[in-house]
Design a protein around this motif. Structure first.
Motif: not given
Length: 492
Positions: A301, A373, A377, A451, A454-455, A457-459, A461-462
């Protein structure tokens, strides 16, 4: 958060009382002390290191022909453009370049390809030959190559990439060398405070370099970014050379009270056979791998934002180069403040409230990883509400500062004698996100849509969430048996 059990209190009461009595007798004042002077100079060191690392991210906007033009008319941004005053009219003689996005990615990521090479060697060399000059000459090398950046850029992208790799090689020794130095200088119950002072230099380097680089590009020209920050670095090296020493016993101006306080507080933790490094025990240590996973996850991150936040501000939110630097720096202001605050709170919880070291480290790591995280997101779903987006990104990075008193310091808890080597190992793995994270992010954002971001940021955060869970399961807070022959636990 749990306190010690009755059995743990009974077992540790005698050495704890003895230690507290010893601290009352020998504890040296903070004001004008050598250890806090070292903290300030080491903070200056990391200010230089990080300002030289991140200034290219902003200068790159002004170095590129196409980016420079689009920053004036804001064509291609997803959100409405934000107004910006016209640049001052003066002779702008610096070259601009037509590098494609792939070349830009290699230039921005090349620093980490050099940085990863000297992590483990840095820890070993610092333990063998002393950390002062290793860190000093490492950053000096980065300073010299920073001053040569405009020349390298004019010669071609490949020369600039080579210069950035060499800068990374120089900076790669800084963290391992600094941890080796703190192993000899930081009393156990002052570690969080001293190391967070050091860490704030890295945050302030980012906070100041990002907006100031934008202002320098706006009012002067992009080469001055490298000349001015290089000059600040040269001042630091002179101070470091004359005022810093490897250990309290080699410092000619330290008070006897402070020297005895530091050495006595560490006598139960430092190995008497530092030349015999227990490599097998180190690489098979679960507590070490817990730090590795946490460091890797957090840095995914951190480096994604560090290298791509100016791009996100420009391409998605429509901010020009001058506004970009200020807004990109905001997240690191909060991170710096919470890093210092967390150091004070962490040492208070351990020393005064008697919370165990492992619970304090895990608690601050959870806040410093899961919090960022969640807000990262959330930032992806703010659309073109730039105020909310900047707010969420700021909160995300700010909460990350809490980890400075979590896994980031844990090397010194589990093996102070080999802290530099351990940091070299963990930082080697933690550098990988800096190499591949931005490349993956740019590959996922070819069309620069919300969009796609967003992907990204999702990665991030996970990965952060999984790293926090792993650390909480396997992290430890006591000196490991392989790290010292006669070891003393200050609270697992």
């Amino acid at each position: 958060m749990e306190r010690y059990s009755d059995a743990e209190k009974d077992e540790q009461q005698k050495p704890l009382l003895h230690r507290e009595h010893e601290d009352k007798v020998l504890k040296a004042p903070v004001c004008c002390s050598s250890r806090y002077s070292l903290a300030l100079l080491s903070s200056y060191a990391f200010f230089v290191a990080y300002s030289l690392r991140v200034n290219l991210s902003v200068a790159m906007v002004d170095m590129l022909n196409s980016t420079h033009q689009s920053s004036d008319n804001h064509s291609g941004t997803v959100c409405p453009a934000h107004g910006n005053p016209p640049q001052p009219k003066h002779n702008r003689t610096a070259s601009v370049y037509n590098w494609d996005s792939e070349t830009q990615g290699w230039i921005l990521g090349s620093f980490f390809y050099g940085y990863i090479l000297t992590q483990i060697p840095g820890g070993y060399l610092a333990g063998r030959f002393g950390p002062k000059w290793l860190l000093g000459f490492g950053i000096l090398g980065t300073i010299v190559f920073t001053l040569l950046t405009p020349v390298a850029a004019d010669l071609g992208a490949s020369y600039l990439i080579a210069v950035r790799v060499l800068e990374g090689i120089g900076e790669g020794v800084t963290f391992p060398a600094m941890y080796t130095m703190w192993a000899a200088w930081a009393p156990p119950l002052e570690r969080s405070r001293l190391l967070t002072i050091t860490y704030i230099g890295a945050q302030m380097g980012t906070v100041i370099a990002l907006p100031l680089s934008g202002e320098i590009c706006f009012y002067l020209d992009w080469p001055y970014v490298f000349y001015l920050f290089g000059a600040v670095g040269l001042v630091w090296f002179i101070l470091w050379a004359f005022l810093v020493f490897d250990s309290p016993n080699t410092h000619p101006r330290i008070s006897e009270q402070e020297r005895l306080y530091i050495t006595n507080s560490l006598k139960h933790e430092l190995s008497t056979s530092a030349g015999n490094i227990p490599w097998r025990a180190i690489v098979t240590s679960k507590p070490l791998w817990a730090i590795v996973v946490a460091h890797f996850s957090y840095n995914w991150t951190f480096y994604t934002l560090l290298t791509l936040l100016p791009t996100y501000m420009n391409d998605i939110l429509g901010f020009s180069i001058q506004q970009n630097g200020f807004l990109s720096a905001l997240p690191y202001v909060g991170c710096a403040l919470l890093a210092v605050l967390s150091g004070q709170v962490a040492d208070y919880l351990r020393e005064t409230c008697l919370y165990s070291t492992v619970l304090v480290r895990k608690g601050f790591s959870l806040i410093g990883m899961i919090g960022p995280a969640a807000f990262l997101v959330a930032a992806g779903f703010t659309g073109c509400n730039y105020k909310l987006a900047v707010t969420f990104l700021t909160i995300s990075s700010s909460l990350g500062g809490m980890s400075a008193s979590g896994f980031n310091i844990n090397h010194l808890d589990i093996a102070p004698s080999y802290a530099g080597i351990l940091l070299g190992i963990t930082n080697t793995f933690a550098t990988i996100p800096g190499m591949v994270g931005p490349i993956i992010a740019r590959a996922l954002t070819k069309n620069n849509t919300i969009e796609e971001w967003q992907t990204v940021f999702y990665i991030a955060a996970t990965i952060n969430l999984l790293g926090a869970i792993f650390y909480c399961v396997f992290g430890r807070g006591k000196v490991q048996s392989w790290a010292v022959h006669t070891f003393f636990s200050h609270g697992d």
